[in-house]
Write a protein that holds these residues in place. Sequence first.
Motif, PDB file in Angstrom:
ATOM      1  N   SER A  69       0.826  -1.213   0.000  1.00 47.80           N
ATOM      2  CA  SER A  69       0.000   0.000   0.000  1.00 47.80           C
ATOM      3  C   SER A  69       0.855   1.256   0.000  1.00 47.80           C
ATOM      4  CB  SER A  69      -0.939  -0.001   1.202  1.00 47.80           C
ATOM      5  OG  SER A  69      -0.222  -0.032   2.423  1.00 47.80           O
ATOM      6  N   GLU A  70       1.958   1.247   0.717  1.00 48.39           N
ATOM      7  CA  GLU A  70       2.853   2.416   0.744  1.00 48.39           C
ATOM      8  C   GLU A  70       3.457   2.655  -0.636  1.00 48.39           C
ATOM      9  OE1 GLU A  70       4.493   2.378   5.358  1.00 48.39           O
ATOM     10  OE2 GLU A  70       5.433   1.091   3.868  1.00 48.39           O
ATOM     11  N   LEU A  71       3.871   1.588  -1.292  1.00 45.18           N
ATOM     12  CA  LEU A  71       4.471   1.739  -2.620  1.00 45.18           C
ATOM     13  C   LEU A  71       3.458   2.287  -3.617  1.00 45.18           C
ATOM     14  CD1 LEU A  71       6.520  -1.583  -2.804  1.00 45.18           C
ATOM     15  CD2 LEU A  71       7.469   0.731  -2.775  1.00 45.18           C
ATOM     16  N   GLN A  72       2.253   1.775  -3.558  1.00 45.42           N
ATOM     17  CA  GLN A  72       1.261   2.169  -4.555  1.00 45.42           C
ATOM     18  C   GLN A  72       0.668   3.555  -4.319  1.00 45.42           C
ATOM     19  OE1 GLN A  72      -1.422  -1.225  -4.958  1.00 45.42           O
ATOM     20  NE2 GLN A  72       0.005  -2.175  -6.402  1.00 45.42           N
ATOM     21  N   GLN A  73       1.028   4.158  -3.211  1.00 38.01           N
ATOM     22  CA  GLN A  73       0.643   5.551  -2.989  1.00 38.01           C
ATOM     23  C   GLN A  73       1.556   6.519  -3.741  1.00 38.01           C
ATOM     24  OE1 GLN A  73       0.452   6.285   1.247  1.00 38.01           O
ATOM     25  NE2 GLN A  73      -1.131   4.738   1.561  1.00 38.01           N
ATOM     26  N   VAL A  74       2.678   6.003  -4.224  1.00 42.47           N
ATOM     27  CA  VAL A  74       3.630   6.839  -4.972  1.00 42.47           C
ATOM     28  C   VAL A  74       3.180   6.903  -6.427  1.00 42.47           C
ATOM     29  CG1 VAL A  74       6.029   7.117  -5.700  1.00 42.47           C
ATOM     30  CG2 VAL A  74       5.509   6.200  -3.420  1.00 42.47           C
ATOM     31  N   SER A  75       3.028   8.098  -6.935  1.00 46.94           N
ATOM     32  CA  SER A  75       2.595   8.278  -8.325  1.00 46.94           C
ATOM     33  C   SER A  75       3.567   7.602  -9.292  1.00 46.94           C
ATOM     34  CB  SER A  75       2.503   9.771  -8.651  1.00 46.94           C
ATOM     35  OG  SER A  75       2.179   9.975 -10.001  1.00 46.94           O
ATOM     36  N   GLY A  76       3.025   6.798 -10.199  1.00 44.89           N
ATOM     37  CA  GLY A  76       3.857   6.102 -11.176  1.00 44.89           C
ATOM     38  C   GLY A  76       4.154   4.667 -10.814  1.00 44.89           C
ATOM     39  N   VAL A  77       3.815   4.261  -9.573  1.00 43.46           N
ATOM     40  CA  VAL A  77       4.048   2.884  -9.138  1.00 43.46           C
ATOM     41  C   VAL A  77       2.764   2.076  -9.317  1.00 43.46           C
ATOM     42  CG1 VAL A  77       4.630   1.355  -7.216  1.00 43.46           C
ATOM     43  CG2 VAL A  77       5.825   3.538  -7.488  1.00 43.46           C
ATOM     44  N   GLY A  78       2.808   1.114 -10.221  1.00 45.07           N
ATOM     45  CA  GLY A  78       1.652   0.259 -10.467  1.00 45.07           C
ATOM     46  C   GLY A  78       1.881  -1.144  -9.955  1.00 45.07           C
ATOM     47  N   VAL A  79       1.050  -2.050 -10.399  1.00 42.98           N
ATOM     48  CA  VAL A  79       1.113  -3.436  -9.930  1.00 42.98           C
ATOM     49  C   VAL A  79       2.437  -4.101 -10.306  1.00 42.98           C
ATOM     50  CG1 VAL A  79       0.074  -5.731 -10.153  1.00 42.98           C
ATOM     51  CG2 VAL A  79      -1.393  -3.714  -9.958  1.00 42.98           C
ATOM     52  N   SER A  80       2.886  -3.906 -11.545  1.00 42.11           N
ATOM     53  CA  SER A  80       4.119  -4.560 -12.001  1.00 42.11           C
ATOM     54  C   SER A  80       5.328  -4.063 -11.219  1.00 42.11           C
ATOM     55  CB  SER A  80       4.326  -4.306 -13.494  1.00 42.11           C
ATOM     56  OG  SER A  80       3.311  -4.910 -14.252  1.00 42.11           O
ATOM     57  N   THR A  81       5.399  -2.747 -11.010  1.00 44.11           N
ATOM     58  CA  THR A  81       6.513  -2.173 -10.251  1.00 44.11           C
ATOM     59  C   THR A  81       6.496  -2.686  -8.821  1.00 44.11           C
ATOM     60  OG1 THR A  81       6.561  -0.174 -11.598  1.00 44.11           O
ATOM     61  CG2 THR A  81       7.535  -0.026  -9.408  1.00 44.11           C
ATOM     62  N   THR A  82       5.333  -2.698  -8.207  1.00 46.43           N
ATOM     63  CA  THR A  82       5.212  -3.167  -6.829  1.00 46.43           C
ATOM     64  C   THR A  82       5.661  -4.627  -6.717  1.00 46.43           C
ATOM     65  OG1 THR A  82       3.335  -1.688  -6.465  1.00 46.43           O
ATOM     66  CG2 THR A  82       3.632  -3.474  -4.882  1.00 46.43           C
ATOM     67  N   ALA A  83       5.243  -5.443  -7.661  1.00 46.40           N
ATOM     68  CA  ALA A  83       5.599  -6.867  -7.624  1.00 46.40           C
ATOM     69  C   ALA A  83       7.112  -7.057  -7.676  1.00 46.40           C
ATOM     70  CB  ALA A  83       4.932  -7.598  -8.786  1.00 46.40           C
ATOM     71  N   ILE A  84       7.777  -6.322  -8.542  1.00 49.42           N
ATOM     72  CA  ILE A  84       9.238  -6.433  -8.651  1.00 49.42           C
ATOM     73  C   ILE A  84       9.912  -5.988  -7.358  1.00 49.42           C
ATOM     74  CG2 ILE A  84      11.256  -5.373  -9.752  1.00 49.42           C
ATOM     75  CD1 ILE A  84       9.788  -5.609 -12.397  1.00 49.42           C
ATOM     76  N   LEU A  85       9.445  -4.876  -6.811  1.00 54.09           N
ATOM     77  CA  LEU A  85      10.072  -4.337  -5.597  1.00 54.09           C
ATOM     78  C   LEU A  85       9.853  -5.251  -4.390  1.00 54.09           C
ATOM     79  CD1 LEU A  85       9.280  -0.535  -5.983  1.00 54.09           C
ATOM     80  CD2 LEU A  85      11.415  -1.733  -6.474  1.00 54.09           C
ATOM     81  N   LYS A  86       8.761  -5.994  -4.360  1.00 59.10           N
ATOM     82  CA  LYS A  86       8.532  -6.923  -3.253  1.00 59.10           C
ATOM     83  C   LYS A  86       9.270  -8.243  -3.462  1.00 59.10           C
ATOM     84  CE  LYS A  86       6.784  -5.995  -0.252  1.00 59.10           C
ATOM     85  NZ  LYS A  86       7.386  -5.228   0.876  1.00 59.10           N
ATOM     86  N   LEU A  87       9.591  -8.570  -4.703  1.00 63.45           N
ATOM     87  CA  LEU A  87      10.292  -9.824  -4.993  1.00 63.45           C
ATOM     88  C   LEU A  87      11.764  -9.755  -4.596  1.00 63.45           C
ATOM     89  CD1 LEU A  87      10.112 -12.635  -6.311  1.00 63.45           C
ATOM     90  CD2 LEU A  87      10.720 -11.551  -8.485  1.00 63.45           C
ATOM     91  N   ILE A  88      12.386  -8.602  -4.784  1.00 66.57           N
ATOM     92  CA  ILE A  88      13.826  -8.472  -4.538  1.00 66.57           C
ATOM     93  C   ILE A  88      14.208  -8.804  -3.101  1.00 66.57           C
ATOM     94  CG2 ILE A  88      15.772  -6.874  -4.558  1.00 66.57           C
ATOM     95  CD1 ILE A  88      14.745  -7.811  -7.336  1.00 66.57           C
ATOM     96  N   PRO A  89      13.577  -8.200  -2.079  1.00 67.47           N
ATOM     97  CA  PRO A  89      13.979  -8.552  -0.714  1.00 67.47           C
ATOM     98  C   PRO A  89      13.728 -10.012  -0.361  1.00 67.47           C
ATOM     99  CG  PRO A  89      12.030  -7.129  -0.704  1.00 67.47           C
ATOM    100  CD  PRO A  89      12.569  -7.121  -2.085  1.00 67.47           C
ATOM    101  N   GLU A  90      12.691 -10.607  -0.937  1.00 68.70           N
ATOM    102  CA  GLU A  90      12.441 -12.023  -0.674  1.00 68.70           C
ATOM    103  C   GLU A  90      13.560 -12.876  -1.264  1.00 68.70           C
ATOM    104  OE1 GLU A  90      10.946 -15.494   0.728  1.00 68.70           O
ATOM    105  OE2 GLU A  90      10.455 -13.434   1.307  1.00 68.70           O
ATOM    106  N   ALA A  91      14.020 -12.516  -2.454  1.00 64.98           N
ATOM    107  CA  ALA A  91      15.144 -13.233  -3.053  1.00 64.98           C
ATOM    108  C   ALA A  91      16.390 -13.098  -2.178  1.00 64.98           C
ATOM    109  CB  ALA A  91      15.422 -12.699  -4.457  1.00 64.98           C
TER     110      ALA A  91
END
Length: 227
Positions: A69-91
């Motif tokens: 929710s915090e990421l998607q409050q930033v203008s320009g951040v959509g579903v695809s961007t959010t998914a990538i940003l959440k995948l990196i720390p898990e990796a």
Amino acid sequence: MSTDKPHYHGHRERLRQRLLDRGAGSLADYEILEFLLFGAKARGDTKPLAKKLIAEFGSLAAVFSASVSELQQVSGVGVSTTAILKLIPEAARRMSKEAILEHPIIDSWDKLIEYCQITMAQEKIEQFRLLFLDRKNRLIADEIQQTGTVDHTPVYPREVVKRALELNASALIMLHNHPSGDPTPSQADINMTLEIKSVCIKLGIELHDHLIISKTGHSSFRNLGHL
């Protein structure tokens, strides 16, 4: 019709080539983020969004630890961007965890600290975590026992020991984070640790350490003389 090329024309190729020629260490934080955003945005300039994210959250690590929710409050951040940003720390967490599985944990202390920092340092509420070890000090299980508020987590010694017995664990390492950034243990932290240690001794379970993890570093109860 204008034939002027956009100012970012060729930028992606140059950034990729710098990565290959000079390694990822040659990239600034925003460039690493910019590079990752290529996967979400097939075209266009991702540098402004990368810089906006770091400005919004304060650091690269904070971007990766931000909630959906915090990421998607930033203008320009959509579903695809959010998914990538959440995948990196898990990796990163999985790679770090694999490193501590290769050897007895007490022989790989630096790797354990790295895993703890990746897993817990950016959490916004307190989290009490337990590492259960076998007789050879190899990891049996890594479990979140309790979560709390920004400055308090209720911990019940009976539940800690009960779970250790269920897993037939021979040793424990206790972990919790301080979202404030100060890894100094409180008196309540010390009292709780000593209470758990007392119960563990009676049941033949070794309490190797209690680590407090924060954004600025960590503290070890054993090194501080509390165990």
